[in-house]
Design a protein around this motif. Sequence first.
Motif, mmCIF file in Angstrom:
data_model
loop_
_atom_site.group_PDB
_atom_site.id
_atom_site.type_symbol
_atom_site.label_atom_id
_atom_site.label_comp_id
_atom_site.label_asym_id
_atom_site.label_seq_id
_atom_site.Cartn_x
_atom_site.Cartn_y
_atom_site.Cartn_z
ATOM 1 N N THR A 23 0.827 -1.204 0.000
ATOM 2 C CA THR A 23 0.000 0.000 0.000
ATOM 3 C C THR A 23 0.863 1.255 0.000
ATOM 4 O O THR A 23 0.623 2.194 -0.769
ATOM 5 C CB THR A 23 -0.928 0.013 1.233
ATOM 6 N N CYS A 27 0.719 3.450 -3.327
ATOM 7 C CA CYS A 27 0.116 4.772 -3.113
ATOM 8 C C CYS A 27 1.149 5.888 -3.314
ATOM 9 O O CYS A 27 0.824 6.967 -3.818
ATOM 10 C CB CYS A 27 -0.498 4.861 -1.716
ATOM 11 N N SER A 243 -4.335 5.119 3.390
ATOM 12 C CA SER A 243 -3.889 4.996 1.997
ATOM 13 C C SER A 243 -3.959 6.338 1.278
ATOM 14 O O SER A 243 -3.044 6.725 0.546
ATOM 15 C CB SER A 243 -4.754 3.966 1.255
#
Length: 406
Positions: A23, A27, A243
Amino acid sequence: MKSFLKNLGPGILVSAAFIGPGTVTVCSLAGVNFGYSLLWALFISVLACVVLQEMSARLGLIYGKGLSHCIREELKNPVIRLFILFLIFTSIVIGNAAYEAGNITGAVLGVEAVFPSLSYNIGSFRLNFWSLIIGATAFILLFLGSYKKLEKVFIALVFLMSLAFIITAILTKPDISAVLKGFVPGSLDEGLLTVIALVGTTVVPYNLFLHASIVSEKWRGEKYLGVVRKELVFSIFLGGLVSMAIVVAAAASNIEEIESAKDLAAGLEPLFGSSASIFLGIGLMAAGITSSITAPLAAAFVVQGCLGWKSGMQAGKFKMVWMLIIALGVIFSSLGIKPVEIIKFAQITNGLVLPVIAIFLFWIVNKKEVLGKYRNNLIQNILGVIIIALSIFLGAKSVLSVIQNF
């Protein structure tokens, strides 16, 4: 509030699993390469995650068993059952071994953003001692900790990394109007693989197996359904907020390329000094440790259900599976492959495997023999069909994109 905090657990484990190094990396890449423009894809991924994980949690609560165990019992044709269970077994176990490498590598990146590197070259092989330390930490927590103890560890680590990443995003002082524009859907042609990676890092296929199993470990019976849903929604949206905070921080970093957490920290240093390395390092380290525990745990639950082993986290065979996944993760993370490539590949793979697992979950939660009056209603089925269709569409587009690039 005290009662709510007491019921935190399975949803937090799911958040811990998808707020991993994958993540953070994906991201960060989305923010660096596309600014705020892919926040809409992340938001849709969070909504899809809530819908699918609710089905998984409801299955574990009412049926009292994990998804792989349920598939084993409900597929009556022995040939089809063997084929499907083999497909699930290989995709999740092998996938989680690769995923574990990304988790451990990500945790190492977090540590190295704060502490010096500890590695030793043996010929062409580079041994990173931080990988061994992170792997050993995951091993000890799983070996010594009961489910209730693990819950407490996860809650602490999830809130720690949530604070680290959210504070980082706030300190970057983003343009709020630009952030809000990022929630307006744009073209899929630009950043398609990144969109799929964002879906893959949020709606993690192995979490659908993990959630059903851990809910059945914590609760049993329909009276807890409301508690399960509230805990799930809170946990998933907290993960989604983290996130989005990472995307925002990366978009404000003004760097052109990212290879590790150090690159992102360096880009943020002009904004708020050397503390960037500390905030990002702590967040990434916590994310790596939590995910390096959930990936082996999920693989063990899948194998347990596929092979029909006796349930229970303390069973010897169950422990052997997660031990193997951790060992493979440590080995793979020490091979010297660029960590960003490992992590991004794992997320894209997750996005492609998701439709297959989601279809089986959708089939199971619509069976009256399994969930009775708690099977999917019309609205849940509509949302499920939309999510599955969208995941198939994204997967097909990514395959076509790869073929066209050859």
